[in-house]
Design an enzyme around this catalytic site. Structure first.
Site, PDB file in Angstrom:
ATOM      1  N   ALA A  58       0.836  -1.208   0.000  1.00  0.00           N
ATOM      2  CA  ALA A  58       0.000   0.000   0.000  1.00  0.00           C
ATOM      3  C   ALA A  58       0.866   1.252   0.000  1.00  0.00           C
ATOM      4  O   ALA A  58       1.987   1.253   0.504  1.00  0.00           O
ATOM      5  CB  ALA A  58      -0.895   0.006   1.230  1.00  0.00           C
ATOM      6  N   ASP A  61       0.203   3.140  -5.040  1.00  0.00           N
ATOM      7  CA  ASP A  61      -0.921   3.541  -5.882  1.00  0.00           C
ATOM      8  C   ASP A  61      -2.098   3.907  -4.967  1.00  0.00           C
ATOM      9  O   ASP A  61      -3.055   3.155  -4.827  1.00  0.00           O
ATOM     10  CB  ASP A  61      -1.275   2.396  -6.833  1.00  0.00           C
ATOM     11  CG  ASP A  61      -2.293   2.817  -7.883  1.00  0.00           C
ATOM     12  OD1 ASP A  61      -2.628   4.025  -7.942  1.00  0.00           O
ATOM     13  OD2 ASP A  61      -2.769   1.943  -8.638  1.00  0.00           O
ATOM     14  N   ASN A 107       8.926   8.756   5.006  1.00  0.00           N
ATOM     15  CA  ASN A 107       7.801   9.547   4.499  1.00  0.00           C
ATOM     16  C   ASN A 107       6.930  10.007   5.647  1.00  0.00           C
ATOM     17  O   ASN A 107       6.789   9.326   6.660  1.00  0.00           O
ATOM     18  CB  ASN A 107       7.001   8.742   3.460  1.00  0.00           C
ATOM     19  CG  ASN A 107       5.860   7.956   4.072  1.00  0.00           C
ATOM     20  OD1 ASN A 107       4.779   8.501   4.325  1.00  0.00           O
ATOM     21  ND2 ASN A 107       6.084   6.677   4.348  1.00  0.00           N
ATOM     22  N   PHE A 111      -1.563  10.281   4.620  1.00  0.00           N
ATOM     23  CA  PHE A 111      -2.764   9.842   3.875  1.00  0.00           C
ATOM     24  C   PHE A 111      -3.238  10.898   2.879  1.00  0.00           C
ATOM     25  O   PHE A 111      -4.439  11.224   2.812  1.00  0.00           O
ATOM     26  CB  PHE A 111      -3.921   9.504   4.831  1.00  0.00           C
ATOM     27  CG  PHE A 111      -3.744   8.245   5.649  1.00  0.00           C
ATOM     28  CD1 PHE A 111      -2.770   7.314   5.337  1.00  0.00           C
ATOM     29  CD2 PHE A 111      -4.579   7.983   6.727  1.00  0.00           C
ATOM     30  CE1 PHE A 111      -2.613   6.150   6.100  1.00  0.00           C
ATOM     31  CE2 PHE A 111      -4.443   6.827   7.490  1.00  0.00           C
ATOM     32  CZ  PHE A 111      -3.459   5.926   7.174  1.00  0.00           C
ATOM     33  N   ASN A 148      -6.801  -0.796   0.856  1.00  0.00           N
ATOM     34  CA  ASN A 148      -6.296  -0.405   2.175  1.00  0.00           C
ATOM     35  C   ASN A 148      -7.016   0.872   2.604  1.00  0.00           C
ATOM     36  O   ASN A 148      -6.961   1.895   1.916  1.00  0.00           O
ATOM     37  CB  ASN A 148      -4.782  -0.200   2.042  1.00  0.00           C
ATOM     38  CG  ASN A 148      -4.106   0.222   3.329  1.00  0.00           C
ATOM     39  OD1 ASN A 148      -4.515   1.185   3.958  1.00  0.00           O
ATOM     40  ND2 ASN A 148      -3.040  -0.479   3.699  1.00  0.00           N
ATOM     41  N   ASN A 178      -6.035  -0.209   8.035  1.00  0.00           N
ATOM     42  CA  ASN A 178      -4.710   0.353   8.354  1.00  0.00           C
ATOM     43  C   ASN A 178      -4.813   1.246   9.591  1.00  0.00           C
ATOM     44  O   ASN A 178      -5.362   2.340   9.525  1.00  0.00           O
ATOM     45  CB  ASN A 178      -4.190   1.150   7.147  1.00  0.00           C
ATOM     46  CG  ASN A 178      -2.851   1.806   7.438  1.00  0.00           C
ATOM     47  OD1 ASN A 178      -2.185   1.475   8.421  1.00  0.00           O
ATOM     48  ND2 ASN A 178      -2.458   2.740   6.584  1.00  0.00           N
ATOM     49  N   SER A 181      -0.249   3.641  10.349  1.00  0.00           N
ATOM     50  CA  SER A 181       0.546   4.732   9.770  1.00  0.00           C
ATOM     51  C   SER A 181       0.964   5.689  10.884  1.00  0.00           C
ATOM     52  O   SER A 181       0.134   6.104  11.699  1.00  0.00           O
ATOM     53  CB  SER A 181      -0.266   5.492   8.729  1.00  0.00           C
ATOM     54  OG  SER A 181       0.394   6.708   8.451  1.00  0.00           O
ATOM     55  N   ASN A 183       1.785   8.733  10.508  1.00  0.00           N
ATOM     56  CA  ASN A 183       1.650  10.128  10.097  1.00  0.00           C
ATOM     57  C   ASN A 183       0.247  10.706  10.260  1.00  0.00           C
ATOM     58  O   ASN A 183      -0.038  11.788   9.772  1.00  0.00           O
ATOM     59  CB  ASN A 183       2.112  10.270   8.640  1.00  0.00           C
ATOM     60  CG  ASN A 183       3.534   9.781   8.470  1.00  0.00           C
ATOM     61  OD1 ASN A 183       4.416  10.180   9.224  1.00  0.00           O
ATOM     62  ND2 ASN A 183       3.757   8.881   7.519  1.00  0.00           N
ATOM     63  N   THR A 184      -0.629   9.947  10.909  1.00  0.00           N
ATOM     64  CA  THR A 184      -1.965  10.456  11.249  1.00  0.00           C
ATOM     65  C   THR A 184      -2.074  10.411  12.759  1.00  0.00           C
ATOM     66  O   THR A 184      -1.954   9.338  13.358  1.00  0.00           O
ATOM     67  CB  THR A 184      -3.069   9.582  10.590  1.00  0.00           C
ATOM     68  OG1 THR A 184      -2.945   9.703   9.176  1.00  0.00           O
ATOM     69  CG2 THR A 184      -4.464  10.033  11.009  1.00  0.00           C
ATOM     70  N   ASN A 252       3.967  -1.952   8.824  1.00  0.00           N
ATOM     71  CA  ASN A 252       4.043  -0.598   8.285  1.00  0.00           C
ATOM     72  C   ASN A 252       5.458  -0.045   8.536  1.00  0.00           C
ATOM     73  O   ASN A 252       6.347  -0.780   8.969  1.00  0.00           O
ATOM     74  CB  ASN A 252       2.979   0.275   8.954  1.00  0.00           C
ATOM     75  CG  ASN A 252       2.397   1.280   7.973  1.00  0.00           C
ATOM     76  OD1 ASN A 252       3.153   1.961   7.269  1.00  0.00           O
ATOM     77  ND2 ASN A 252       1.088   1.393   7.909  1.00  0.00           N
ATOM     78  N   GLY A 274      12.198   0.267   4.087  1.00  0.00           N
ATOM     79  CA  GLY A 274      13.332  -0.232   3.321  1.00  0.00           C
ATOM     80  C   GLY A 274      14.247  -1.113   4.150  1.00  0.00           C
ATOM     81  O   GLY A 274      13.853  -1.654   5.190  1.00  0.00           O
TER      82      GLY A 274
HETATM   83  C1  LIG Z   1       6.201   6.756   0.372  1.00  0.00           C
HETATM   84  C2  LIG Z   1       5.467   5.686   1.131  1.00  0.00           C
HETATM   85  C3  LIG Z   1       4.090   5.785   1.309  1.00  0.00           C
HETATM   86  C4  LIG Z   1       3.402   4.802   2.020  1.00  0.00           C
HETATM   87  N1  LIG Z   1       2.045   4.909   2.162  1.00  0.00           N
HETATM   88  C5  LIG Z   1       1.359   3.924   2.806  1.00  0.00           C
HETATM   89  C6  LIG Z   1      -0.056   3.980   2.922  1.00  0.00           C
HETATM   90  O1  LIG Z   1      -0.719   4.888   2.419  1.00  0.00           O
HETATM   91  N2  LIG Z   1      -0.673   2.973   3.597  1.00  0.00           N
HETATM   92  C7  LIG Z   1      -0.007   1.923   4.151  1.00  0.00           C
HETATM   93  O2  LIG Z   1      -0.623   1.021   4.737  1.00  0.00           O
HETATM   94  N3  LIG Z   1       1.342   1.832   4.039  1.00  0.00           N
HETATM   95  C8  LIG Z   1       2.028   2.797   3.383  1.00  0.00           C
HETATM   96  N4  LIG Z   1       3.393   2.702   3.266  1.00  0.00           N
HETATM   97  C9  LIG Z   1       4.093   1.571   3.909  1.00  0.00           C
HETATM   98  C10 LIG Z   1       4.358   0.418   2.948  1.00  0.00           C
HETATM   99  O3  LIG Z   1       3.164  -0.138   2.468  1.00  0.00           O
HETATM  100  C11 LIG Z   1       5.186  -0.679   3.665  1.00  0.00           C
HETATM  101  O4  LIG Z   1       4.408  -1.204   4.713  1.00  0.00           O
HETATM  102  C12 LIG Z   1       6.489  -0.167   4.223  1.00  0.00           C
HETATM  103  O5  LIG Z   1       7.066   0.788   3.372  1.00  0.00           O
HETATM  104  C13 LIG Z   1       7.517  -1.296   4.428  1.00  0.00           C
HETATM  105  O6  LIG Z   1       7.823  -1.939   3.210  1.00  0.00           O
HETATM  106  P1  LIG Z   1       9.137  -1.595   2.327  1.00  0.00           P
HETATM  107  O7  LIG Z   1      10.300  -1.632   3.266  1.00  0.00           O
HETATM  108  O8  LIG Z   1       9.176  -2.649   1.268  1.00  0.00           O
HETATM  109  O9  LIG Z   1       8.916  -0.240   1.775  1.00  0.00           O
HETATM  110  C14 LIG Z   1       4.107   3.686   2.567  1.00  0.00           C
HETATM  111  C15 LIG Z   1       5.485   3.586   2.362  1.00  0.00           C
HETATM  112  C16 LIG Z   1       6.162   4.562   1.656  1.00  0.00           C
HETATM  113  C17 LIG Z   1       7.653   4.409   1.459  1.00  0.00           C
END
Ligand SMILES: Cc1cc2nc3c(=O)[nH]c(=O)nc-3n(C[C@H](O)[C@H](O)[C@H](O)COP(=O)(O)O)c2cc1C
Length: 368
Positions: A58, A61, A107, A111, A148, A178, A181, A183-184, A252, A274
């Site tokens: 998530a 997109d 980030n 949302f 999501n 979800n 996050s 950031n909320t 997350n 990451g």
């Molecule tokens: C730029 C960015 C935006 C994200 N936005 C969401 C989000 O809207 N909803 C959500 O459940 N996770 C969000 N995530 C978290 C990812 O879905 C994932 O759980 C997290 O980045 C760990 O995976 P990764 O290490 O492969 O990036 C976001 C991650 C990034 C980097």
């Protein structure tokens, strides 16, 4: 390969601008399918058929603009969102930061999305429904779609989630709640022991009403943070089992900062994703596998960059794996490479199918 050549140029652009450009390019350029299927990667999870366990996480997109295009890169499923009832701007920019020396992103988007109405209009364009039987195979989504959902910044949580369940129940292969996050404001408190049970009970009651009235069962997944203590993990696991939630997405982004980060942006507030969260999200994944005794599917996400990483998550208890940050560094060519290497790896280990790998290395020892 092409992405690796273009990456230095892409990385000169501000991260959010690069992301928005990528979505536009993908949306309007015709895509030839690069997807290859491997029999030993197919699996049924939460009663949904997956041609491969590698999905788009998530946040990439958010408005469900390009799931069909993403499917052509070989993803086994796509999770769109987080979508909130009303459109919202999110936090002030800049709010995405690359940490290239750490293969990480921070980030604090908050949302940002175009809201549920826009999301629904978008998915109606590619999901087979009453009025879209005329869709050509090229424009139809042929992989599972996860939706999501999250709450608007200033609204009460529960009514927002119930509203979005109503709105998307007919269209999702699964729905992710979800509450993780960072950031909320106060969102993650819903995971705390004084709230989680009541919250999930209300969600589940509504879900049961929906599945009865629509005579259709759409699985519900809960996405959790990697920052929960072991005690909180246990409480969440119990509430999930008690309320018959169908799966858990782990994890997350983290608000913690591992001490060995080297990039200068490491102090930016927000969620870190990451490579640096691989270890922690795996620890929580394994704990949740043990707490739930393997009774419900887990989706492992956090720091996957190659087939060994994906294999590790599956061996720790994940039935499916999602990726986000690695695509920023490696491009979407990575999906097919991971599938190819993963298929080879499980065969070399003597397994006939990916389902046999789930949890094989989740020994009975919790990680604090
Ligand atoms: C730029 C960015 C935006 C994200 N936005 C969401 C989000 O809207 N909803 C959500 O459940 N996770 C969000 N995530 C978290 C990812 O879905 C994932 O759980 C997290 O980045 C760990 O995976 P990764 O290490 O492969 O990036 C976001 C991650 C990034 C980097």
């Amino acid at each position: 390969m092409l992405y690796k050549i273009c990456r230095p140029l892409i990385f000169t652009l501000e991260p959010e601008l690069a992301h928005n450009l990528a979505i536009k390019l993908l949306k309007y350029s015709p895509q030839l399918s690069k997807a290859r299927n491997y029999k030993n990667l197919t699996n049924k999870v939460a009663d949904i058929d997956f041609s491969s366990p590698i999905g788009m996480a998530a946040g990439f997109d958010k408005n469900a603009e390009i799931p069909v295009q993403l499917s052509k890169f070989g993803f086994g499923f796509v999770e769109c969102g987080t979508v909130t009832p009303l459109a919202q701007e999110g936090n002030p920019r800049p709010r995405i930061f690359r940490l290239p020396h750490d293969k990480a992103i921070i980030n604090r988007l908050g949302f940002n999305n175009l809201g549920a109405k826009n999301f629904l209009n978008n998915i109606k364009n590619f999901l087979p429904s009453l009025d879209s039987s005329s869709l050509s195979p090229a424009t139809k989504l042929n992989i599972p779609l996860g939706i999501n959902i999250g709450k608007n910044k200033d609204s009460e949580a529960l009514p927002d989630y119930l509203h979005l369940l109503d709105k998307f129940y007919d269209y999702a292969s699964y729905i992710t709640i979800n509450i993780s996050s960072p950031n909320t404001k106060n969102l993650r408190d819903l995971q705390k022991s004084d709230q989680i049970n009541e919250f999930l009970k209300a969600i589940k009651n509504h879900h049961t009403d929906l599945s009865n009235s629509k005579k259709k069962y759409v699985p519900l997944f809960l996405k959790i943070a990697p920052d929960l203590t072991i005690f909180e993990q246990e409480e969440v696991a119990r509430a999930i089992l008690d309320n018959k939630i169908d799966g858990i997405i782990i994890s997350n982004t983290t608000i913690n900062r591992p001490y060995d980060l080297v990039s200068k942006q490491k102090a930016e507030p927000g969620g870190l994703s990451g490579y640096p969260i691989f270890l922690r999200s795996n620890q929580v994944l394994k704990n949740m596998y043990l707490f739930t005794k393997g009774q419900i599917p887990l989706i492992g996400v956090g720091g996957v960059f190659n087939a060994d990483d994906a294999y590790h998550k599956i061996a720790m208890g994940a039935s499916l794996v999602q990726i986000y940050t690695a695509f920023i560094y490696e491009g979407f060519g990575l999906v097919e490479k991971i599938k190819k290497d993963l298929s080879k790896k499980i065969a070399a280990q003597g397994f006939k199918n990916i389902s046999e790998v789930i949890g094989v290395e989740a020994k009975s020892q919790f990680v604090f």
